[in-house]
Design a protein around this motif. Structure first.
Motif, PDB file in Angstrom:
ATOM      1  N   LEU A  80      -3.017 -17.096 -17.095  1.00 42.75           N
ATOM      2  CA  LEU A  80      -2.479 -17.095 -15.722  1.00 42.75           C
ATOM      3  C   LEU A  80      -3.205 -18.022 -14.752  1.00 42.75           C
ATOM      4  CD1 LEU A  80      -1.467 -13.386 -15.012  1.00 42.75           C
ATOM      5  CD2 LEU A  80       0.022 -15.374 -15.003  1.00 42.75           C
ATOM      6  N   GLY A  81      -3.659 -19.159 -15.245  1.00 42.65           N
ATOM      7  CA  GLY A  81      -4.197 -20.193 -14.363  1.00 42.65           C
ATOM      8  C   GLY A  81      -5.578 -19.940 -13.799  1.00 42.65           C
ATOM      9  N   GLY A  82      -6.253 -18.862 -14.226  1.00 38.77           N
ATOM     10  CA  GLY A  82      -7.615 -18.608 -13.743  1.00 38.77           C
ATOM     11  C   GLY A  82      -7.637 -18.013 -12.356  1.00 38.77           C
ATOM     12  N   SER A  83      -8.458 -18.609 -11.500  1.00 37.30           N
ATOM     13  CA  SER A  83      -8.692 -18.003 -10.181  1.00 37.30           C
ATOM     14  C   SER A  83      -7.606 -18.399  -9.172  1.00 37.30           C
ATOM     15  CB  SER A  83     -10.045 -18.457  -9.641  1.00 37.30           C
ATOM     16  OG  SER A  83     -10.991 -18.436 -10.652  1.00 37.30           O
ATOM     17  N   LEU A  84      -6.477 -17.761  -9.222  1.00 36.60           N
ATOM     18  CA  LEU A  84      -5.424 -18.035  -8.235  1.00 36.60           C
ATOM     19  C   LEU A  84      -5.305 -16.815  -7.323  1.00 36.60           C
ATOM     20  CD1 LEU A  84      -2.683 -19.636 -10.541  1.00 36.60           C
ATOM     21  CD2 LEU A  84      -4.419 -20.784  -9.173  1.00 36.60           C
ATOM     22  N   PRO A  85      -5.176 -17.055  -6.018  1.00 30.19           N
ATOM     23  CA  PRO A  85      -5.184 -15.921  -5.097  1.00 30.19           C
ATOM     24  C   PRO A  85      -3.930 -15.039  -5.183  1.00 30.19           C
ATOM     25  CG  PRO A  85      -4.911 -17.992  -3.900  1.00 30.19           C
ATOM     26  CD  PRO A  85      -5.191 -18.348  -5.320  1.00 30.19           C
ATOM     27  N   LEU A  86      -2.787 -15.666  -5.384  1.00 30.31           N
ATOM     28  CA  LEU A  86      -1.546 -14.885  -5.327  1.00 30.31           C
ATOM     29  C   LEU A  86      -0.549 -15.411  -6.351  1.00 30.31           C
ATOM     30  CD1 LEU A  86      -0.199 -12.580  -3.771  1.00 30.31           C
ATOM     31  CD2 LEU A  86       0.640 -14.261  -2.135  1.00 30.31           C
ATOM     32  N   ILE A  87      -0.162 -14.550  -7.290  1.00 29.30           N
ATOM     33  CA  ILE A  87       0.770 -14.948  -8.340  1.00 29.30           C
ATOM     34  C   ILE A  87       1.960 -13.983  -8.314  1.00 29.30           C
ATOM     35  CG2 ILE A  87       1.103 -15.164 -10.843  1.00 29.30           C
ATOM     36  CD1 ILE A  87      -1.932 -15.727 -11.028  1.00 29.30           C
ATOM     37  N   GLY A 118       7.875   0.523  -1.167  1.00 31.64           N
ATOM     38  CA  GLY A 118       8.421   1.163  -2.365  1.00 31.64           C
ATOM     39  C   GLY A 118       7.792   0.705  -3.667  1.00 31.64           C
ATOM     40  N   ALA A 119       6.878  -0.220  -3.591  1.00 31.24           N
ATOM     41  CA  ALA A 119       6.300  -0.776  -4.824  1.00 31.24           C
ATOM     42  C   ALA A 119       5.192   0.132  -5.368  1.00 31.24           C
ATOM     43  CB  ALA A 119       5.747  -2.165  -4.541  1.00 31.24           C
ATOM     44  N   ASP A 120       4.962  -0.004  -6.673  1.00 30.27           N
ATOM     45  CA  ASP A 120       3.750   0.590  -7.255  1.00 30.27           C
ATOM     46  C   ASP A 120       2.604  -0.370  -6.949  1.00 30.27           C
ATOM     47  OD1 ASP A 120       5.274   2.591  -8.344  1.00 30.27           O
ATOM     48  OD2 ASP A 120       5.437   1.654 -10.324  1.00 30.27           O
ATOM     49  N   VAL A 121       1.542   0.176  -6.450  1.00 32.58           N
ATOM     50  CA  VAL A 121       0.382  -0.677  -6.128  1.00 32.58           C
ATOM     51  C   VAL A 121      -0.823  -0.153  -6.910  1.00 32.58           C
ATOM     52  CG1 VAL A 121      -1.195  -1.454  -4.319  1.00 32.58           C
ATOM     53  CG2 VAL A 121       1.245  -1.255  -3.831  1.00 32.58           C
ATOM     54  N   LEU A 122      -1.389  -1.026  -7.728  1.00 25.53           N
ATOM     55  CA  LEU A 122      -2.540  -0.621  -8.543  1.00 25.53           C
ATOM     56  C   LEU A 122      -3.779  -1.436  -8.154  1.00 25.53           C
ATOM     57  CD1 LEU A 122      -3.934   0.746 -10.993  1.00 25.53           C
ATOM     58  CD2 LEU A 122      -2.918  -1.020 -12.450  1.00 25.53           C
ATOM     59  N   PHE A 123      -4.807  -0.732  -7.715  1.00 25.61           N
ATOM     60  CA  PHE A 123      -6.108  -1.391  -7.505  1.00 25.61           C
ATOM     61  C   PHE A 123      -6.851  -1.306  -8.831  1.00 25.61           C
ATOM     62  CE2 PHE A 123      -5.029   0.123  -3.233  1.00 25.61           C
ATOM     63  CZ  PHE A 123      -5.281  -1.007  -2.475  1.00 25.61           C
ATOM     64  N   LEU A 162      -0.574  -5.753  -8.199  1.00 28.73           N
ATOM     65  CA  LEU A 162      -1.922  -5.519  -8.748  1.00 28.73           C
ATOM     66  C   LEU A 162      -2.947  -6.143  -7.811  1.00 28.73           C
ATOM     67  CD1 LEU A 162      -1.586  -6.458 -12.556  1.00 28.73           C
ATOM     68  CD2 LEU A 162      -1.902  -4.185 -11.610  1.00 28.73           C
ATOM     69  N   PHE A 163      -3.770  -5.322  -7.190  1.00 29.36           N
ATOM     70  CA  PHE A 163      -4.953  -5.856  -6.507  1.00 29.36           C
ATOM     71  C   PHE A 163      -6.015  -5.976  -7.595  1.00 29.36           C
ATOM     72  CE2 PHE A 163      -2.736  -4.427  -2.766  1.00 29.36           C
ATOM     73  CZ  PHE A 163      -3.113  -5.352  -1.806  1.00 29.36           C
ATOM     74  N   ARG A 164      -6.479  -7.186  -7.808  1.00 28.71           N
ATOM     75  CA  ARG A 164      -7.174  -7.390  -9.090  1.00 28.71           C
ATOM     76  C   ARG A 164      -8.328  -8.397  -9.008  1.00 28.71           C
ATOM     77  NH1 ARG A 164      -6.128 -12.638 -11.930  1.00 28.71           N
ATOM     78  NH2 ARG A 164      -4.974 -13.858 -10.413  1.00 28.71           N
ATOM     79  N   ASP A 165      -9.115  -8.390 -10.090  1.00 30.88           N
ATOM     80  CA  ASP A 165     -10.082  -9.465 -10.319  1.00 30.88           C
ATOM     81  C   ASP A 165      -9.631 -10.217 -11.567  1.00 30.88           C
ATOM     82  OD1 ASP A 165     -10.770  -7.782 -12.407  1.00 30.88           O
ATOM     83  OD2 ASP A 165     -12.605  -7.039 -11.456  1.00 30.88           O
ATOM     84  N   SER A 166     -10.515 -10.988 -12.160  1.00 33.50           N
ATOM     85  CA  SER A 166     -10.085 -11.870 -13.253  1.00 33.50           C
ATOM     86  C   SER A 166      -9.664 -11.114 -14.525  1.00 33.50           C
ATOM     87  CB  SER A 166     -11.206 -12.859 -13.587  1.00 33.50           C
ATOM     88  OG  SER A 166     -12.413 -12.162 -13.800  1.00 33.50           O
ATOM     89  N   LEU A 180       0.297 -10.383  -8.428  1.00 31.63           N
ATOM     90  CA  LEU A 180      -1.150 -10.237  -8.629  1.00 31.63           C
ATOM     91  C   LEU A 180      -1.883 -10.804  -7.423  1.00 31.63           C
ATOM     92  CD1 LEU A 180       0.165 -10.899 -11.676  1.00 31.63           C
ATOM     93  CD2 LEU A 180      -2.203 -10.524 -12.286  1.00 31.63           C
ATOM     94  N   VAL A 181      -2.641  -9.962  -6.772  1.00 31.43           N
ATOM     95  CA  VAL A 181      -3.318 -10.358  -5.537  1.00 31.43           C
ATOM     96  C   VAL A 181      -4.824 -10.341  -5.769  1.00 31.43           C
ATOM     97  CG1 VAL A 181      -3.546  -9.891  -3.066  1.00 31.43           C
ATOM     98  CG2 VAL A 181      -1.502  -9.135  -4.285  1.00 31.43           C
ATOM     99  N   ASP A 182      -5.453 -11.473  -5.565  1.00 36.32           N
ATOM    100  CA  ASP A 182      -6.908 -11.533  -5.722  1.00 36.32           C
ATOM    101  C   ASP A 182      -7.530 -11.739  -4.344  1.00 36.32           C
ATOM    102  OD1 ASP A 182      -9.528 -11.932  -6.401  1.00 36.32           O
ATOM    103  OD2 ASP A 182      -9.058 -13.082  -8.212  1.00 36.32           O
ATOM    104  N   MET A 183      -8.011 -10.654  -3.762  1.00 34.55           N
ATOM    105  CA  MET A 183      -8.505 -10.702  -2.386  1.00 34.55           C
ATOM    106  C   MET A 183      -9.820 -11.459  -2.248  1.00 34.55           C
ATOM    107  SD  MET A 183      -6.117  -9.356  -0.759  1.00 34.55           S
ATOM    108  CE  MET A 183      -6.871  -9.516   0.854  1.00 34.55           C
TER     109      MET A 183
END
Lengths: 355, 462
Positions: free
Chosen positions: A272-279, A335-340, A294-298, A316-319
């Motif tokens: 998935l392209g490595g360190s991308l902030p928002l996919i 309405g979305a499922d949100v997973l940290f 997905l609030f996520r890390d690598s 995929l959100v990388d804060m």
């Protein structure tokens, strides 16, 4: 002649000394260290700080630098019997970072930061929390209090339903030389998460496992400076995944689950392209309106592919790489499922990242 | 610049040695002076002005005292150099304590402590006093005098070389392959002590300080680690200085003689930092009357000397208390305990090491409150557990280092080598093994420095 023989020892010492002294000026400078994955210091400009800058430059550009780093690492492990070298430890060929001690302050910072995100954006979402144990959890001689860490994370994010994936993992799920887990081995973890989220589990039979490279030098290979065997990267593939559209929102470019072009310096960036902030992953086979954020890390770069099935859209959100203020305008959480889902490497050290 | 830096080892030192031996005899002192000033200016260029001022001042006073050895002139000279030392090193200490006593809040000056100021001001002071006493003639050549003050091998961490030690060598000294060989070997042994042993022990000390899972055992291991660290650091620096001196034709005085073999505090100070002890003996203790006075005055003389010795090490009450602890030990030994110490070698050694370890806990504490906390930890106050998981981890990780350090703090290896050299076969083995060992040490040190390992400089407060 007799005098020469008598002094041959000191001549040998002086020769080694002089060879290294001369090599400093002959060996060309390097811009980047592949082993340490960082830019190396350049010859400094003249200033009042020149002395200190030159010391740093020489340390980075010293001839045979990698060999010397290996020599030091081997001395530490095999001569002095040290348990770790610069915080990296190796057992049975598996290298990991010492995650110690448990940091209450970082945990509080983590839960505080994501609680604010929950307050501002996630009131109408189904929120979940999961924690990925770092590799050291399975075999470190000295480890932080993981039970306390998870307990504090759960207590700090009471709005999220916790999904426990610790029992689904072992050391063998991780690369020997890297922090991350191996995509092709984490189907049980993915299914535990999927069950927790209330979506159907996936079957290994729906995916084929393919070879990307047998020459993967994980981050700990360089950091440990020990002659460890390189890893192999396998990846999963399916028609469903191939039919998905993967978009890097920051550049508005279509990318892919598999990005060898991003993996020249870090093989794991193949996912998935490595360190991308928002996919944004759009799945035409997914259930209409069923979305996952997905609030996520690598770690989720490789997990993402396992989570797509059943969802029409996975974000995929990388804060670590984007501002919280931009979040509302870029992602629809309603309405979305949100997973940290974060690794303990990050939950235990994040004060510089999440402010 | 530090000896234990790549810049020093692979740029500065080869360059200075080559130039030194290439230039004609008359230029050698100028080369040493030039490189000594560069060495000093490398890390803190501004402080070179202070060094130059001290040199000029010392030179002029030396000439004046040579011609007019008047009491008021030596008093003025001593006052000026102690004033410089006092201003740069102790000003904030005095302000802080004045504020504490009076309740005032005079702002601290926060002056950066010039590197090695305690060493080079003491060297200049001894020169002035010796010239005043007529023990040595005043140095007329300013290059030679400046070189004496700034000579880089012993500039930042001693030994304290008195002018009388090297006065004759300033003009005429012997250079030979044997001296270069012996000097470089001594330098590498010192470098190994500093980088491979002391720095590693320092990393243990740091791990202890950062610990969140301490224990009584961890406190004792810390105390042992720091006791060993400071010995290997200080004696390593002294070895390097003496070795470099030898390369350039100087014979610097020895500074350490296996102090942890001592069986009394009196013996310890004959073996530990000998040049400092000698300095205070000759310039403070004996002028005060030494032991040729009434017992009470004798006690006072010892107390004054050790108060000053402690204070010399740093501007903090912990250093003063450290000095006074030794004063008490020396007085007790002199008037009572001394006769009993000879009766049991083992017990007297245990007695000495207990107090040495305690003294270094005090020495390394962060203020008096830190010292109290450290002593409390050592004796399990506050419900501290006897052991902890973290303690065991670090004990296992550093066990080999501890064992090697303890053995290396004794003359065992030296005696074995000496014994081996006594036989023909042993001599041949040593002739091959020593250069291999030294090359291995040099490369290992380089590896640790390249990797950016922990490399503290303990003398920043001296």
């Amino acid at each position: 002649m007799k005098k020469f023989v008598k002094n041959i020892g000191i001549f040998a010492i002086i020769l080694v000394w002089l060879l290294l002294s001369v090599a400093i000026w002959i060996v060309p400078d390097k811009a980047y260290s592949d082993a340490e994955r960082r830019n190396l210091a350049k010859f400094p400009n003249f200033s009042t700080e020149f002395g200190d800058d030159f010391d740093g430059y020489l340390q980075d550009q010293f001839p045979l630098r990698e060999k010397f780093r290996s020599l030091k690492a081997m001395s530490e492990y095999y001569l002095w019997g040290k348990k770790d070298n610069n915080g990296i430890f190796v057992k049975d060929g598996y290298a990991a970072k010492l995650v110690y001690p448990y940091s209450q302050a970082d945990t509080d910072n983590f839960t505080g930061y994501f609680s604010r995100i929950y307050q501002n954006h996630l009131q109408n979402s189904n929120v979940y929390l999961s924690v990925i144990p770092d590799k050291g959890y399975f075999y470190a001689d000295m480890k932080m209090d993981y039970e306390q860490a998870v307990s504090d994370l759960r207590a700090g994010m009471p709005f999220a339903t916790y999904i426990d994936i610790f029992p689904t993992l072992t050391r063998e799920n991780y690369y020997r030389t890297d922090t991350h887990w191996k995509q092709e081995t984490i189907i049980d973890t993915a299914n535990t998460l999927r069950k927790g989220l209330g979506v159907k589990t996936v079957s290994q039979a729906d995916y084929s496992v393919k070879l990307y490279t047998e020459e993967f030098s994980g981050v700990y290979l360089g950091q440990s400076a020990l002659p460890l065997k390189k890893d192999t990267i396998w990846y999963i593939e399916s028609d469903m995944l191939k039919n998905c559209t993967v978009k890097d929102v920051a550049t508005d470019k279509i990318v892919s689950f598999w990005t060898p072009e991003a993996a020249d310096k870090d093989g794991y960036n193949f996912f998935l392209g490595g360190s991308l902030p928002l996919i944004e992953i759009t799945n035409p086979a997914g259930e209409e309106g069923k979305e996952l954020v997905l609030f996520r890390d690598s770690f989720s770069s490789s997990l993402g592919a396992w989570m797509v099935d059943g969802y029409s859209k996975v974000t995929l959100v990388d804060m670590r790489y984007m501002s919280a203020q931009m979040l509302g305008g870029l992602v629809d959480f309603d309405g979305a499922d949100v997973l940290f889902i974060y690794s303990t490497l990050l939950t235990n050290q994040n004060r510089g990242l999440f402010k | 610049m530090l000896f234990s830096s790549l810049t020093f080892l692979y740029v500065f030192l080869p360059l200075v040695i080559i130039l030194y031996f290439v230039v004609p005899k008359g230029w050698k002192n100028s080369i040493l002076l030039l490189f000594s000033l560069l060495f000093y200016a490398w890390g803190e260029p501004k402080m070179i002005l202070l060094m130059v001022a001290v040199i000029l001042c010392g030179y002029i006073f030396g000439l004046l005292l040579g011609k007019f050895p008047k009491k008021w002139l030596i008093a003025l000279s001593v006052a000026i150099f102690l004033g410089i030392l006092g201003f740069f090193k102790y000003c904030d200490f005095f302000i802080d304590n004045f504020n504490a006593v009076t309740g005032l809040s005079i702002p601290l000056l926060r002056i950066a402590l010039p590197l090695g100021i305690s060493f080079y001001t003491f060297q200049v002071l001894s020169y002035e006093i010796d010239v005043y006493r007529g023990s040595v003639p005043a140095q007329k050549n300013i290059i030679d005098f400046a070189m004496f003050v700034a000579l880089f091998p012993q500039l930042v961490a001693g030994p304290i070389v008195r002018y009388s030690d090297i006065a004759s060598q300033m003009k005429e000294r012997e250079h030979s392959m044997e001296r270069v060989s012996a000097g470089l070997k001594r330098f590498i042994y010192g470098l190994g002590k500093k980088v491979l042993i002391s720095n590693a022990l320092g990393a243990f000390v740091n791990a202890f300080r950062a610990s969140t899972d301490s224990s009584v055992l961890f406190y004792w291991l810390y105390a042992a680690a720091f006791t060993l660290q400071i010995y290997f650091d200080f004696s390593g620096y002294s070895d390097m200085a003496i070795g470099l001196g030898k390369v350039f034709g100087f014979d610097f005085p020895e500074n350490f003689d296996y102090p942890y073999l001592s069986k009394s505090a009196t013996e310890f100070w004959r073996r530990w930092h000998k040049t400092l002890g000698g300095w205070f003996r000759d310039y403070v203790y004996i002028p005060l009357g030494g032991n040729r006075v009434k017992p009470l005055r004798h006690v006072l003389n010892i107390a004054v000397v050790w108060f000053l010795t402690g204070f010399w090490h740093g501007a903090d009450w912990t250093f003063i208390l450290w000095g006074l602890l030794f004063a008490v030990l020396l007085i007790v030994e002199k008037f009572w305990l001394g006769k009993y110490l000879n009766k049991s070698k083992v017990l007297s050694h245990i007695y000495l090491m207990f107090f040495v370890v305690m003294s270094f806990v005090l020495f390394n504490a962060e203020g008096v409150s830190g010292a109290i906390a450290d002593f409390a930890g050592l004796f399990g106050a506050g419900g501290l557990p006897a052991c902890s998981a973290e303690t065991l981890y670090y004990l296992r990780s550093y066990l080999v280092l501890f064992l090697v350090s303890i053995v290396a703090a004794t003359p065992l290896a030296k005696n074995l080598a000496k014994k081996a050299n006594g036989t023909k076969v042993g001599h041949a083995i040593c002739a091959v093994a020593e250069p291999i060992l030294l090359i291995a040490m040099l490369l290992s040190v380089t590896a640790y420095l390249v990797d950016g390992s922990f490399n503290p400089f303990l003398y920043f407060r001296f």
